[in-house]
Design a protein around this motif. Structure first.
Motif, PDB file in Angstrom:
ATOM      1  N   ASN A   1       0.368  -5.222 -13.104  1.00 38.61           N
ATOM      2  CA  ASN A   1      -0.891  -5.515 -13.787  1.00 38.61           C
ATOM      3  C   ASN A   1      -0.726  -5.072 -15.239  1.00 38.61           C
ATOM      4  O   ASN A   1      -0.368  -3.922 -15.490  1.00 38.61           O
ATOM      5  CB  ASN A   1      -2.055  -4.731 -13.164  1.00 38.61           C
TER       6      ASN A   1
ATOM      7  N   LYS B   1      -3.448  -7.193  -8.881  1.00 35.48           N
ATOM      8  CA  LYS B   1      -3.356  -6.382  -7.675  1.00 35.48           C
ATOM      9  C   LYS B   1      -4.631  -5.560  -7.554  1.00 35.48           C
ATOM     10  O   LYS B   1      -5.126  -5.099  -8.566  1.00 35.48           O
ATOM     11  CB  LYS B   1      -2.125  -5.458  -7.748  1.00 35.48           C
ATOM     12  N   PRO B   2      -5.222  -5.435  -6.377  1.00 38.89           N
ATOM     13  CA  PRO B   2      -4.645  -5.531  -5.041  1.00 38.89           C
ATOM     14  C   PRO B   2      -4.551  -6.942  -4.459  1.00 38.89           C
ATOM     15  O   PRO B   2      -4.037  -7.101  -3.355  1.00 38.89           O
ATOM     16  CB  PRO B   2      -5.586  -4.683  -4.187  1.00 38.89           C
TER      17      PRO B   2
ATOM     18  N   SER C   1       0.213   3.247  -6.706  1.00 39.76           N
ATOM     19  CA  SER C   1      -1.227   3.174  -6.448  1.00 39.76           C
ATOM     20  C   SER C   1      -1.481   2.365  -5.182  1.00 39.76           C
ATOM     21  O   SER C   1      -0.658   1.545  -4.773  1.00 39.76           O
ATOM     22  CB  SER C   1      -1.958   2.535  -7.631  1.00 39.76           C
TER      23      SER C   1
ATOM     24  N   ARG D   1      -3.500  -0.059  -4.755  1.00 42.79           N
ATOM     25  CA  ARG D   1      -3.593  -1.508  -4.996  1.00 42.79           C
ATOM     26  C   ARG D   1      -2.223  -2.178  -5.003  1.00 42.79           C
ATOM     27  O   ARG D   1      -2.099  -3.328  -4.601  1.00 42.79           O
ATOM     28  CB  ARG D   1      -4.397  -1.806  -6.257  1.00 42.79           C
ATOM     29  N   ASP D   2      -1.184  -1.464  -5.451  1.00 42.80           N
ATOM     30  CA  ASP D   2       0.181  -2.013  -5.396  1.00 42.80           C
ATOM     31  C   ASP D   2       0.561  -2.291  -3.947  1.00 42.80           C
ATOM     32  O   ASP D   2       1.047  -3.372  -3.602  1.00 42.80           O
ATOM     33  CB  ASP D   2       1.208  -1.027  -5.973  1.00 42.80           C
TER      34      ASP D   2
ATOM     35  N   GLN E   1      -1.371  -2.537  -1.299  1.00 45.96           N
ATOM     36  CA  GLN E   1      -2.236  -3.537  -0.655  1.00 45.96           C
ATOM     37  C   GLN E   1      -1.771  -4.952  -0.987  1.00 45.96           C
ATOM     38  O   GLN E   1      -1.789  -5.829  -0.118  1.00 45.96           O
ATOM     39  CB  GLN E   1      -3.690  -3.341  -1.098  1.00 45.96           C
ATOM     40  N   ALA E   2      -1.355  -5.182  -2.220  1.00 47.83           N
ATOM     41  CA  ALA E   2      -0.886  -6.517  -2.614  1.00 47.83           C
ATOM     42  C   ALA E   2       0.342  -6.906  -1.796  1.00 47.83           C
ATOM     43  O   ALA E   2       0.438  -8.029  -1.295  1.00 47.83           O
ATOM     44  CB  ALA E   2      -0.570  -6.554  -4.107  1.00 47.83           C
TER      45      ALA E   2
ATOM     46  N   THR F   1      -2.789   9.200  -5.734  1.00 49.82           N
ATOM     47  CA  THR F   1      -2.973   8.244  -4.637  1.00 49.82           C
ATOM     48  C   THR F   1      -2.759   8.937  -3.296  1.00 49.82           C
ATOM     49  O   THR F   1      -3.526   8.737  -2.357  1.00 49.82           O
ATOM     50  CB  THR F   1      -1.993   7.068  -4.794  1.00 49.82           C
TER      51      THR F   1
END
Length: 179
Positions: A52, A102-103, A129, A131-132, A134-135, A154
Motif C-alpha cells: 500500500n 490491503k486488506p 500488519s 491487513r497484509d 488478510q490480503a 500487530t
C-alpha cells in the motif's frame, strides 16, 4: 506447486515511517532483508511485492519518487544475486474505495494474473500488519508475520493471527523456509 513468496514492503523489506517513506534516500533496508530476498530467489522462489503506497495519493511523494525507491530496492537485491518477479502497489488513499488496498486482495490478484498463477496454496504472504496477512489469506496464502516494522504492535493486538507463522524478521522466515 508454485514457489512464490509475496512480501509487504515497508516494515518487512525496509524501515517503516509513520511520516511515510517519501524518497530513495529515506528508503533504508532492514538489516539482512536484501540478502534474505536474494537467498529465496536463488533457491528458486518467485518474489513479489504487494505494498500500500497511499503516500502517492496523499501527495507526500510522486511517481518518480516511488519508482526511485523501487529501483533502489531492485538494484540492491540484484547486487546480491536475486530478483523480483513483480512489484505491485496501491496508490490510493484509504477512503477511495479501491479494490487493491490491503486488506482487500486486489494486489494479490494482480500478482496472480501477471505471473499466470491460479492457485496460491503453498505460497506465503509476509507482512508486518494484519491487513497484509488478510490480503494473502483471502487468496489462499500462508500468513507470515514479522516483528519488524509494525509487527510487534500487530502481535500485541493478537487478533486474526490464529493461522500466522511469526518470525523476528524476514531473514528468520527465509532461514526457516529454506531449512
Amino acid at each position: 506447486m508454485t514457489k512464490l513468496v509475496i512480501l509487504d514492503r515497508d516494515g518487512v523489506i525496509n524501515l517503516d515511517s509513520d511520516a511515510f517513506v517519501k524518497n530513495a534516500d529515506e528508503w533504508i533496508p532492514i538489516k539482512n532483508s536484501i540478502k534474505a530476498i536474494a537467498r529465496l530467489s536463488k533457491a528458486g522462489y518467485l518474489i513479489a511485492v504487494a505494498t500500500n503506497q497511499s503516500g502517492l495519493g496523499r501527495g507526500h511523494f510522486n511517481q518518480n519518487d516511488l519508482d526511485a525507491m523501487h529501483n533502489k530496492m531492485t538494484q540492491l537485491v540484484e547486487a546480491e544475486g536475486g530478483s523480483f518477479a513483480t512489484i505491485k502497489y496501491c496508490p490510493h488513499k484509504p477512503d477511495e474505495g479501491c479494490e487493491c488496498r490491503k486488506p482487500l486482495p486486489g494486489l494479490i490478484d494482480q500478482i496472480m494474473e501477471e505471473l499466470s498463477i491460479s492457485d496460491l496454496s503453498g505460497c506465503f504472504m509476509v507482512g508486518d500488519s494484519l491487513r497484509d496477512l488478510q490480503a494473502g489469506e483471502a487468496r489462499g496464502c500462508k500468513a507470515v508475520l514479522v516483528k519488524t516494522g509494525k509487527g510487534e504492535k500487530t502481535l500485541a493486538a493478537n487478533e486474526g493471527l490464529e493461522n500466522a507463522l511469526v518470525f523476528n524478521e524476514l531473514a528468520d522466515f527465509v532461514g526457516w523456509l529454506l531449512a
